[in-house]
Structure formats: structure tokens, C-alpha cells
Design a protein around this motif. Sequence first.
Motif, mmCIF file in Angstrom:
data_model
loop_
_atom_site.group_PDB
_atom_site.id
_atom_site.type_symbol
_atom_site.label_atom_id
_atom_site.label_comp_id
_atom_site.label_asym_id
_atom_site.label_seq_id
_atom_site.Cartn_x
_atom_site.Cartn_y
_atom_site.Cartn_z
ATOM 1 N N SER A 201 -6.954 0.000 38.220
ATOM 2 C CA SER A 201 -6.014 0.558 37.255
ATOM 3 C C SER A 201 -6.141 2.075 37.202
ATOM 4 O O SER A 201 -5.130 2.792 37.162
ATOM 5 C CB SER A 201 -6.272 -0.053 35.878
ATOM 6 N N LYS A 202 -7.365 2.568 37.207
ATOM 7 C CA LYS A 202 -7.590 4.010 37.194
ATOM 8 C C LYS A 202 -7.028 4.669 38.454
ATOM 9 O O LYS A 202 -6.544 5.800 38.408
ATOM 10 C CB LYS A 202 -9.085 4.317 37.063
ATOM 11 N N SER A 203 -7.118 3.973 39.563
ATOM 12 C CA SER A 203 -6.675 4.562 40.835
ATOM 13 C C SER A 203 -5.182 4.865 40.846
ATOM 14 O O SER A 203 -4.721 5.685 41.642
ATOM 15 C CB SER A 203 -7.028 3.636 42.003
ATOM 16 N N THR A 204 -4.423 4.226 39.980
ATOM 17 C CA THR A 204 -2.973 4.450 39.940
ATOM 18 C C THR A 204 -2.597 5.659 39.090
ATOM 19 O O THR A 204 -1.441 6.081 39.088
ATOM 20 C CB THR A 204 -2.248 3.209 39.383
ATOM 21 N N THR A 205 -3.562 6.215 38.364
ATOM 22 C CA THR A 205 -3.251 7.319 37.447
ATOM 23 C C THR A 205 -3.832 8.655 37.891
ATOM 24 O O THR A 205 -3.554 9.679 37.279
ATOM 25 C CB THR A 205 -3.790 7.005 36.037
#
Length: 257
Positions: A201-205
Motif C-alpha cells: 500500500s505504501k509503495s503506491t503513494t
Amino acid sequence: MSKIQSLCILLFICLGIVSCGPSTISKPNLKETAKTIEAKALSLMKQEAYQEAAIEYLQLAENHPEQSIQYRLKAATAYFEARNIQAAKQILDQTNIKSATFPIQSLQKNIILAKIALSEQQAERALELLQTSTPNNTPNSILIALHETRADAYDQQLNHEQSIDERLKAYSISDKSTESNIDYKQLWKQLMLLNLTTLKSKSTTILDKSISWIELAIIFKTNQINPQTLKSELNNWQYLYPSHLANYEIVPELILK
């Protein structure tokens, strides 16, 4: 030399960058003396002779009132490094900085005060001190110190995600001269506490170079039960990021697992 020590030495350099200016032309000898004493003080800091360095900085503050704020902040940091918290507090209490006039110096004062609060296990107080706007011309090295100190506060509160976010922000603005002041071992330790779903999830932001840390964590979490695949994926990651901080200790340790 510890991370905090190197950060503080870096702050000394930045304090010099944002100083109010050199001595007047009418006092060339005094100006030259200031350079000599400041060089001596910085040398003492590198030797971890913090008390002696603080005394030199206080002498500079007395002799050069036009740069008194800078030298007093350096003295306070030196006393903090010497674990002479009372002396550090006293200097900061006596150093009145108008944030509207000297916003960067005001920020630096708050960072030192926050470090003192953390040394007394007052994470909430530290975060209050660091909830401040940053001037547009703030040097990246000071911003890194700000994010790292916030991360330390979140570490005390066991707030892993906020700690990670602060250190990723620090890493995103770092370069070769400042990245060593990031506690990347602590960053990796905290990343390992996140599950794979949260990491993805963090990788998308994240759109800056700090994505490299998230990618590395995802590679390890995904392939840790398959050593051959893990080694291959780590080699690919190293090819993409050959000069990354993680290549010094973290990746070699993962390859050996």
C-alpha cells in the motif's frame, strides 16, 4: 561516532551557513580569530570533547554579538552531547530568538529542545516542539535533522508507521553528504514490523527515491522462504540501486540468510 553525534556536527556546519554575516571590516583580526576558534571548536566536537567545544562557542558568542545566536545554539548542542542537559537548557532559555526574524535559527533551537525532551522520555513534548512550519530556504541537512528527530519521538511512542514516514522523508531529500545522518538501520527494523499488505500500500503513494526502501522490504517479505529467489531478486535490486545505503550492511545480511 553515533548517529546523533554526526547529526549534531552536521547541524554545526548548517549553523555556519545561515549565520548573520562576518565581522565588520574594521576588525579584520577579530574576524580571523573567530575562524581559528571555530575551527578549534569543530575539531573538539569531532574528538567528542564536547564540554571544551561548548566553552569555545560561548567565547565566540561573547566576542561576536552579531553572530551570538548561531554560536549559542552550537554551544547548547555541545553541552547536550556532553550530557550536560542543565547547561544546554540554560543557554537555550537565555537565547531569545524571534521566529519571524530568524525562522531557521528558531527551528534549530526547537530541534535541540526536542532532543533534550527525548533524552527525558518526553516524546509528546518533543513532537509539540517540532510541529512548526519550515522556511522555504531551510537547508536540507536541517530538514533531515528535523525528520530524524521526529522519527526518534515516534520510536519512543512505538508508532512504527509514523517513524518510517519521517525517515523516508529524510532519505528523499538526502545526498551523499547527508544520507549517513539517517538511522537507516532503525528504518529497516521498523519496515520489518509492517506486513506485506501495508508495504504494498505504501509503495503506491511514494514517488521519490525512498521507494527503494519499500521495494527492498517487499522483496524480502515476499521471498524470505525461498533463498534462491531472494538472492536473485536482491541482486536485481542492487543493480538498480548500486550506491544505496542498504548495500553496506543490510543487503549482505539478507543474502546470507
